[in-house]
Design a protein around this motif. Sequence first.
Motif, PDB file in Angstrom:
ATOM      1  N   UNK A 139       4.890  20.427  22.297  1.00  0.00           N
ATOM      2  CA  UNK A 139       5.673  19.389  22.959  1.00  0.00           C
ATOM      3  C   UNK A 139       4.719  18.437  23.667  1.00  0.00           C
ATOM      4  N   UNK A 140       4.720  17.175  23.258  1.00  0.00           N
ATOM      5  CA  UNK A 140       3.848  16.144  23.815  1.00  0.00           C
ATOM      6  C   UNK A 140       4.706  15.171  24.617  1.00  0.00           C
ATOM      7  N   UNK A 141       4.330  14.930  25.882  1.00  0.00           N
ATOM      8  CA  UNK A 141       5.112  14.034  26.730  1.00  0.00           C
ATOM      9  C   UNK A 141       4.213  13.034  27.455  1.00  0.00           C
ATOM     10  N   UNK A 142       4.783  11.857  27.724  1.00  0.00           N
ATOM     11  CA  UNK A 142       4.135  10.836  28.546  1.00  0.00           C
ATOM     12  C   UNK A 142       5.034  10.632  29.770  1.00  0.00           C
ATOM     13  N   UNK A 143       4.876  11.493  30.789  1.00  0.00           N
ATOM     14  CA  UNK A 143       5.817  11.471  31.906  1.00  0.00           C
ATOM     15  C   UNK A 143       5.659  10.303  32.870  1.00  0.00           C
TER      16      UNK A 143
END
Length: 246
Positions: A139-143
């Motif tokens: 899971x890749x996120x840009x928070x």
Amino acid sequence: MTKDDRSLEGQALGKAAEIGIKSQLDEVQEVNVDVDAQALGLAQGKVDSVSIKGKGMVMEKDLRVEDMELQTDSVSINPLSLAFGKVELTRPVDASAHVVLLEEDINRAFNSEYIRSKMQGLDVHVNGKVTKVDFQQVDFRLPDSTKVALSATILDKETGESQPVAFTAKPEIGEGGQRVVLTQVEYHDGKDLSPELTEALLERSAELLDLRNFELEGMSFQIQKLDISEGKLALQTAARVEQFPS
């Protein structure tokens, strides 16, 4: 030749370049090429500028580019190539390019067959011993505007047990402007299960976020600036165009 005729001639060259670009992509939502040139200039091998705008461009490794814009200054071309509907450069030209990647598209690429195949059966140290593991889900996120969040489920193939690994990291320009690399890793709850698991995720990230994945034939990019916002990664780049796709 009238102004309208000149416009039609430039449009024809632009359409030919669009066909060349589309032939290099697995999918594309939209691509437009604008060749700014007058008839007299074309006869002398001069084009004032070329701009390329693409949307929803799916490159190799199942990596989708939400938006790409490339702009050149004046271009010198071989006038004879026009008879074949091509823009053949007589010398390379410098350009600027803007590339936008979405969180959801990077996530899809992380879980593509190509990347998943490189994250299976890895020998790593977990809890003080060497064991073989599979990454089951990434899971890749840009928070926010400062960091990337990565998490994965790891399957221990010897015990059949699954365990999570999760951390945040800072994206930076690396490898001579060719890649986005992740640094300053911080683990959730301060717990690092295995440096090798982390390294595997970092390496796959750098492999995906390599500008060479986004290059069209005859073009090369170098990252100059990263702009990160929630759910989006934008790359400002310098471009070198050896030839336009045909």
